[in-house]
Design an enzyme around this catalytic site. Sequence first.
Site, PDB file in Angstrom:
ATOM      1  N   CYS A 102      30.951  26.521  19.358  1.00 52.95           N
ATOM      2  CA  CYS A 102      32.705  27.797  18.987  1.00 52.95           C
ATOM      3  C   CYS A 102      31.847  28.626  20.194  1.00 52.95           C
ATOM      4  O   CYS A 102      31.738  28.866  21.222  1.00 52.95           O
ATOM      5  CB  CYS A 102      32.933  27.317  18.071  1.00 52.95           C
ATOM      6  SG  CYS A 102      34.665  27.305  17.936  1.00 52.95           S
ATOM      7  N   TYR A 103      32.436  29.494  18.318  1.00 61.22           N
ATOM      8  CA  TYR A 103      32.214  31.096  19.675  1.00 61.22           C
ATOM      9  C   TYR A 103      30.700  31.563  20.186  1.00 61.22           C
ATOM     10  O   TYR A 103      30.355  32.130  21.751  1.00 61.22           O
ATOM     11  CB  TYR A 103      32.190  32.874  18.834  1.00 61.22           C
ATOM     12  CG  TYR A 103      32.118  33.522  18.932  1.00 61.22           C
ATOM     13  CD1 TYR A 103      33.209  34.547  19.379  1.00 61.22           C
ATOM     14  CD2 TYR A 103      31.322  34.192  19.010  1.00 61.22           C
ATOM     15  CE1 TYR A 103      33.086  35.987  20.339  1.00 61.22           C
ATOM     16  CE2 TYR A 103      30.918  35.646  19.285  1.00 61.22           C
ATOM     17  CZ  TYR A 103      31.990  37.060  20.343  1.00 61.22           C
ATOM     18  OH  TYR A 103      31.981  37.526  20.553  1.00 61.22           O
ATOM     19  N   HIS A 123      32.469  21.827  15.748  1.00 61.25           N
ATOM     20  CA  HIS A 123      31.772  21.774  14.223  1.00 61.25           C
ATOM     21  C   HIS A 123      31.096  21.018  14.304  1.00 61.25           C
ATOM     22  O   HIS A 123      30.900  20.193  13.381  1.00 61.25           O
ATOM     23  CB  HIS A 123      32.147  22.782  13.081  1.00 61.25           C
ATOM     24  CG  HIS A 123      33.813  23.927  13.880  1.00 61.25           C
ATOM     25  ND1 HIS A 123      32.433  25.655  13.403  1.00 61.25           N
ATOM     26  CD2 HIS A 123      34.363  24.192  15.123  1.00 61.25           C
ATOM     27  CE1 HIS A 123      32.878  26.319  14.128  1.00 61.25           C
ATOM     28  NE2 HIS A 123      34.287  26.116  14.561  1.00 61.25           N
ATOM     29  N   GLU A 162      28.393  21.215  11.985  1.00 61.88           N
ATOM     30  CA  GLU A 162      27.749  21.122  10.371  1.00 61.88           C
ATOM     31  C   GLU A 162      29.423  20.304   9.561  1.00 61.88           C
ATOM     32  O   GLU A 162      29.119  20.924   8.854  1.00 61.88           O
ATOM     33  CB  GLU A 162      27.902  22.892  10.565  1.00 61.88           C
ATOM     34  CG  GLU A 162      29.288  23.618  10.420  1.00 61.88           C
ATOM     35  CD  GLU A 162      29.317  24.088  11.549  1.00 61.88           C
ATOM     36  OE1 GLU A 162      29.410  23.469  12.687  1.00 61.88           O
ATOM     37  OE2 GLU A 162      30.421  24.991  12.070  1.00 61.88           O
ATOM     38  N   GLY A 197      22.823  28.532 -17.920  1.00 59.36           N
ATOM     39  CA  GLY A 197      23.606  28.141 -16.598  1.00 59.36           C
ATOM     40  C   GLY A 197      21.946  27.877 -15.775  1.00 59.36           C
ATOM     41  O   GLY A 197      21.094  27.423 -16.158  1.00 59.36           O
ATOM     42  N   VAL A 198      22.567  26.724 -14.925  1.00 60.29           N
ATOM     43  CA  VAL A 198      21.608  26.543 -13.893  1.00 60.29           C
ATOM     44  C   VAL A 198      21.078  27.545 -13.273  1.00 60.29           C
ATOM     45  O   VAL A 198      19.344  27.325 -12.992  1.00 60.29           O
ATOM     46  CB  VAL A 198      21.653  25.517 -12.234  1.00 60.29           C
ATOM     47  CG1 VAL A 198      21.153  24.707 -11.562  1.00 60.29           C
ATOM     48  CG2 VAL A 198      23.197  25.303 -13.259  1.00 60.29           C
ATOM     49  N   ASP A 199      21.258  28.583 -12.438  1.00 60.45           N
ATOM     50  CA  ASP A 199      19.711  29.291 -11.655  1.00 60.45           C
ATOM     51  C   ASP A 199      18.977  30.030 -13.068  1.00 60.45           C
ATOM     52  O   ASP A 199      18.037  30.503 -12.238  1.00 60.45           O
ATOM     53  CB  ASP A 199      21.260  30.439 -11.121  1.00 60.45           C
ATOM     54  CG  ASP A 199      22.081  30.559 -10.610  1.00 60.45           C
ATOM     55  OD1 ASP A 199      22.160  28.913  -9.631  1.00 60.45           O
ATOM     56  OD2 ASP A 199      23.051  30.936  -9.511  1.00 60.45           O
ATOM     57  N   SER A 200      19.164  30.675 -14.089  1.00 58.65           N
ATOM     58  CA  SER A 200      18.469  31.388 -14.788  1.00 58.65           C
ATOM     59  C   SER A 200      17.996  30.576 -15.962  1.00 58.65           C
ATOM     60  O   SER A 200      16.553  31.317 -15.677  1.00 58.65           O
ATOM     61  CB  SER A 200      19.360  32.282 -15.610  1.00 58.65           C
ATOM     62  OG  SER A 200      20.152  31.384 -16.546  1.00 58.65           O
ATOM     63  N   LYS A 210      22.017  26.248  -3.630  1.00 55.72           N
ATOM     64  CA  LYS A 210      22.367  26.169  -5.091  1.00 55.72           C
ATOM     65  C   LYS A 210      21.811  24.701  -5.225  1.00 55.72           C
ATOM     66  O   LYS A 210      20.995  24.224  -5.945  1.00 55.72           O
ATOM     67  CB  LYS A 210      24.364  25.683  -5.264  1.00 55.72           C
ATOM     68  CG  LYS A 210      24.011  25.200  -7.156  1.00 55.72           C
ATOM     69  CD  LYS A 210      24.249  26.722  -7.705  1.00 55.72           C
ATOM     70  CE  LYS A 210      24.612  26.952  -9.202  1.00 55.72           C
ATOM     71  NZ  LYS A 210      24.660  27.836  -9.830  1.00 55.72           N
TER      72      LYS A 210
END
Length: 511
Positions: free
Chosen positions: A80-81, A170, A172, A226-229, A367
């Site tokens: 695009c740009y 795009h 993506e 949680g998932v991350d920690s 994630k």
Amino acid sequence: MEKILILDFGGQYNQLIARRVREHHVYCEVHPHDMPLAEIRRFDPIGVIFTGGPHSVYLPGAPLPDPGVFSLGVPILGICYGCQLLAQELGGLVTAAQEDAAREYGKTLTVFDPACPLFRGMPERSVTWMSHGDFIARVPEGFRLAAHSAACPTVAICDEKRRFYGVQFHPEVNHTQYGRELLHNFLYEICRAKGDWTMADFKRRTIASLRERVGDGRVLLALSGGVDSSVLAALLSEAVGRQLVCVFVDHGLLRKNEGDEVEAAFSGRALDFHRVDAAGRFLSRLGGVTDPEEKRRIVGGEFIRVFEEEAKKIGAVDFLAQGTIYPDVIESGLGQAAVIKSHHNVGGLPDSVSFREILEPLRMLFKDEVRQLGRELGLPEALISRQPFPGPGLSIRVIGEVTAEKLAILREADAIFREEMASAGMAQQSSQYFAALTNMRSVGVMGDGRSYDWAVALRSVQTSDFMTAEWSRLPYELLDRVSVRIVNEVRGVNRVFYDVTSKPPATVEYE
Ligand code: XMP
């Protein structure tokens, strides 16, 4: 390791481009558009992607890359740009689309030149996603046209010799039918990637570098469940074993059995695990509070205090580990100094904990990569694929004042809903689903008697980004089973609602 450099020109899909590249097993990073050439050389990319952006490339002040990027000898893909930029900077002409001609928005039938390496293996015609008001009026020397649409004659340009490619659409975005194939071609045919980005590899390298960095120091981590920690805890445990001290603050606002599940997930691992049962403390601080934001502040503040008190008992540590992930880094302005993601949305770090340095080993992961890493580390699937759960926990799913009685009711009702969603095979279909306890009592009839009990609300939504969400069309039979079970099995509930509002105007949570 091979790397793709994504130069950020301010487009709204930049994170998505990075995720898509990584889905192809090629590592990439997003950096500011004006990254100096010396730094680009140090980064040593096998290819560069220019993102889209809101600017017009021909206007003063338009963001431009270091011109040296064109002489690096590596392939470039402009989107695009980024495509217009490529055209203008290499001698072409970009102008505003006249009237409606050449201006495009949305799904657009596009005709491709299959001889262009970027479009190899793709059908000659397919739908792409466009969003542009400028267009390439003159193709620069050395380039040729490689795609067009009904409105725009210059949808793609390519210079096979220098390996520069530009697309106006795009790739993506999912609406572009062959976007995946296009990126695959760019990465594997044009940049000659081997695809060496795997979580198994990341795990091995990160563990080695954590061991080196931590030495015989001690690492402190606040585990929220949680998932991350949780993934961070498992990673650090494998890297430094009992030098890792995990403090799991159980605020009593988790779902049914969740606290025990978190503890069980870490029970067989080498680490120094501290579970702090602070449910009573949180409950008494929440007593009489009905304002949602006040509840959030209380839970966040109390969490830090409990963590600090526990940390004080543990004594000085060398490192504090944080579960920062890549979207946090990108959103906060790219590669700046450490971005601190605090638990439960409280800004800042615990200030009475003494440590030397911050460790953020997940800061370059998305994630879904964090989840993949969790699998590599052998964490239970239930923990890894856990749906989003707000930091303030059930305190914002009990509307109005939070009491032990209400929490107990909600936990049971929510567990039934989750159980039935899973056995109906709907758990994976929904982006987030939960029960909330409304602040309403109503009259019912139980046996021969009158009841005056609470109403439970069920919520399930479909979304990709949680900014907007659609309510899930759950089968009536499923809703019926959940309702019958909740009213029969949970004392104090005589009515069940299903929420049929989308976001906007409603939010996902009730508070
Ligand atoms: P809303 O209610 O804003 O929710 O539509 C969007 C997503 O954010 C989650 N959420 C929170 N997460 N602390 C969190 O960590 C919070 O205070 C909070 N409020 C909402 C919500 O669960 C949903 O996934």
